[in-house]
Design an enzyme around this catalytic site. Structure first.
Site, PDB file in Angstrom:
ATOM      1  N   ASP A 265       6.468  31.940   5.978  1.00  0.00           N
ATOM      2  CA  ASP A 265       6.660  30.705   5.227  1.00  0.00           C
ATOM      3  C   ASP A 265       7.457  31.061   3.962  1.00  0.00           C
ATOM      4  OD1 ASP A 265       6.700  28.112   4.384  1.00  0.00           O
ATOM      5  OD2 ASP A 265       4.569  27.735   4.667  1.00  0.00           O
TER       6      ASP A 265
HETATM    7  C1  BGC Z   1       6.279  24.903   3.771  1.00  0.00           C
HETATM    8  C2  BGC Z   1       6.739  24.943   5.211  1.00  0.00           C
HETATM    9  C3  BGC Z   1       8.201  24.575   5.296  1.00  0.00           C
HETATM   10  C4  BGC Z   1       8.982  25.538   4.427  1.00  0.00           C
HETATM   11  C5  BGC Z   1      10.486  25.325   4.481  1.00  0.00           C
HETATM   12  C6  BGC Z   1       7.189  25.682   2.850  1.00  0.00           C
HETATM   13  O1  BGC Z   1       6.881  25.485   1.524  1.00  0.00           O
HETATM   14  O2  BGC Z   1       4.953  25.396   3.685  1.00  0.00           O
HETATM   15  O3  BGC Z   1       5.958  24.068   5.985  1.00  0.00           O
HETATM   16  O4  BGC Z   1       8.621  24.609   6.628  1.00  0.00           O
HETATM   17  O5  BGC Z   1       8.553  25.385   3.085  1.00  0.00           O
HETATM   18  O6  BGC Z   1      10.881  24.183   3.842  1.00  0.00           O
END
Ligand code: BGC
Length: 640
Positions: A265
């Site tokens: 993530d």
């Molecule tokens: C979130 C993810 C997301 C990623 C990219 C993160 O902060 O937890 O769910 O896909 O950002 O935007």
């Protein structure tokens, strides 16, 4: 490319070029010719890292024209001409936004879910995207967590079925095709169980609960052929998921048989230091790679430390090869070596995004997701012969998309007021805003996008007085109220997830003059209703309904469409009941209301059951349930 050619490509890469494939950057970094300054320098990024990066997290740049430009520039300046994968959060639609995922859970309609995912893929692919960070299948039992909106709810089976539909809808039968996207199931694992519902918080679960409740939906997505898995920010059993070998190697790779790409993530690898697991960035990079995390989303740790770790012999080249090959394999499956632009097509993008067919699907999905929580005296559908007051801050808002509809445009959304035009000759309607959605001066930390909420006290009183006057002179008052769309989503946990106080006050003021109240409730999660449900005559829960939300609401209010949603997550009576879900284990001392026994599993001040349980929802139709008969005396595992 066949496997040998792919392997040859790998062998031709320098160590820096190999590591580059594991590094994901944001679109705006690739699209800009500016010299790097500021926070990105702080995470140790150099121009060279960006030039060699392997994929893009779609923040800052979108659309076929700009993604094609970025890809072209990248291929030209990459020493081996390796294309990027464009990944983006297409969570509930690309341009045509259908209801938020929890609302889609309420449809209990996997076919519709598949159709919606397919339409998101068609639009996203035409706009140049190759992969979406969806489905999010985290099981949820705590409405305080703002991200419940991204999940399909509290039930394992429903989550599994919806996970499969989404993956199949996005990926179709061929991810190299023009109208498909690779899917990325997230957040592995159990992010939905963050303690206290506080985002990014730790997770404490027994092995049994993890396996029985939280893991199956990821597995369902993987079994459906999902091409990517994203790690979670949280710890599982004390170890952050991104570096959790048991989770990522033993369970995900070995037990579940996942052979495709794992991505961290956003920034999660460098966060291992803050977690206290890694002493420094280098250790964070090593632990994540060892756990099988292939792509580093935006932390810069892999670009910065892997080369040095390999040179020191702390990370083996085999480990690097394993991850780089997975990324090259994904590019190959997406067909990017043959056509790096894949579906990107400016003309098709214009034609398909927000086309009539897609709007009709979003309209149907909205109506199917609405949950009728209460309907006393058959207040709904509205009787057109009556004089009706339409009141509340949501009557003229376009923010019906949710905070995760980052590729949608609020300008595409019509308001309740605008959609009334179609019925203006049929209904004797009056309109009043009643109050702002939140009090003037409300600050939500970190949300720069929050509109200025500036209504003065005098203005608030004026809005209220006008609405009360209107309600007094009407037969029915329909109140459009609920959470601000930024009160749910990522980093939007609430200790008291209820209707904002200022709107509760409006409700009370209207109730004093008119008892026939229909509440149309907007929210990113089940809310605590604080007794409002007793006073309201009818409640229609419409979540964050998407581009066609206002039209769907009119159709349902007037009985042209049936509100066929059923709750995918329970509404608790109060916060103290959380977590409350229908599939609780039995206790040795179950609560038995008829027995005046003190030593039972119960609260002294609130009942055990939620206000509205999973599966609950009324309709306009009347049902008669006849005597149940079994088709067979035995039920096999195959369900025959
Ligand atoms: C979130 C993810 C997301 C990623 C990219 C993160 O902060 O937890 O769910 O896909 O950002 O935007």
């Amino acid at each position: 490319m066949n496997n040998n050619e792919l392997k040859e490509l790998y062998n031709s890469l320098s160590i820096e070029e190999k590591i580059g494939q594991l590094f994901q950057v944001t679109g705006y970094l690739l699209d800009s010719d500016e010299v790097l300054t500021g926070p990105l320098c702080d995470i140790g990024l150099t121009e060279e890292d960006i030039k060699l990066s392997g994929s893009v997290v779609g923040l800052g740049s979108k659309g076929a024209e700009s993604l094609t430009r970025i890809q072209k520039k990248h291929i030209e300046r990459h020493p081996k001409g390796i294309p990027l994968i464009f990944m983006m959060d297409i969570i509930h639609g690309y341009r045509t936004i259908y209801p938020m995922p929890l609302a889609m859970g309420a449809t209990f309609n996997p076919e519709l879910m598949r159709e919606c995912a397919e339409m998101a893929a068609v639009e996203g692919a035409a706009s140049g995207v190759h992969a979406t960070f969806s489905p999010m299948v985290d099981l949820v039992r705590d409405i305080r967590w703002g991200r419940v909106l991204e999940s399909t709810g509290e039930d394992v089976y429903l989550n599994c079925v919806m996970a499969r539909s989404m993956v199949e809808g996005y990926q179709g039968t061929n991810i190299a095709g023009k109208g498909t996207l690779a899917a990325c199931v997230k957040h592995f694992a159990a992010y939905g169980a963050a303690e206290g519902g506080r985002d990014y918080n730790s997770v404490e679960l027994s092995e049994r609960t993890l396996r029985d409740f939280y893991l199956p939906a990821y597995k369902a997505a993987i079994d459906a052929g999902c091409k990517l898995v994203m790690t979670a920010f949280n710890t599982v059993d004390g170890i952050p998921s991104t570096a959790n070998k048991k989770l990522m190697r033993n369970i995900l790779r070995t037990e579940m048989g996942f052979n495709n790409t794992v991505i961290s993530d956003f920034g999660a690898i460098s966060e291992l230091v803050m977690h206290g697991l890694a002493e420094n960035g280098a250790e964070a990079a090593r632990l994540s790679l060892e756990a099988g995390c292939d792509i580093d989303m935006m932390s810069g740790s892999y670009s910065r430390y892997i080369k040095e770790l390999i040179e020191k012999g702390e990370v083996s080249e085999e480990l690097l090869e394993e991850s780089v090959m997975r990324v090259l394999q994904l590019k190959n499956e997406l067909g990017l070596f043959e056509n790096p632009y894949k579906g990107a097509d400016v003309e098709r993008e214009k034609e398909i995004c927000l086309c009539e067919r897609h709007k009709q699907i979003a309209l149907r999905a909205a109506a199917e997701s609405f949950v009728l929580l209460k309907n006393e005296d058959s207040l709904l559908p509205l009787d057109k012969a009556k004089k009706i007051a339409f009141i509340g801050p949501y009557i003229d808002r376009r923010e019906l998309l949710s905070s995760w509809a980052i590729t949608g445009e609020t300008e595409d959304v019509s308001t309740i007021l605008e959609e009334h035009a179609a019925y203006s000759s049929e209904i004797k309607a009056g309109f009043a805003k009643g109050c702002p959605i939140l009090p003037g001066g409300t600050v939500m930390d970190g949300f720069t996008a929050l509109e200025p909420l500036t209504a003065t006290e005098g203005e608030v009183e004026e809005y209220k007085a006008e609405a009360v006057e209107l309600a007094k002179n009407s037969d029915i008052a329909v109140l459009f109220i609920g959470e601000h769309y930024l009160q749910s989503g990522e980093a939007a946990s609430r200790s008291n997830p209820s209707i904002p106080e200022i709107q509760r006050e409006l409700f009370e003021a209207i109730y004093r003059v008119n008892k026939n109240i229909v509440v149309v409730l907007f929210s990113g999660r089940p809310l605590v209703l604080d007794g409002l449900e007793e006073k309201a005559g009818a409640i229609l829960n419409v979540w964050m309904p998407g581009t066609m939300g206002a039209k769907a609401i009119w159709k349902v209010l007037l009985g042209e469409m049936e509100p066929s949603g059923r709750l995918p997550m329970s509404f608790p009576v109060n916060v103290g009941q959380i977590p409350v879900h229908y599939d609780e284990l039995r206790t040795g001392r179950p609560w038995m209301p008829d027995e005046k026994e003190r030593f039972q599993s119960k609260y002294l001040d609130v009942r055990n059951a939620p206000l509205y349980s999973f599966g609950y929802g009324l309709g306009y139709t009347e049902f008669e349930i006849s005597k149940v008969s079994l088709s067979d005396a035995e039920l096999t595992a195959e369900g025959a």
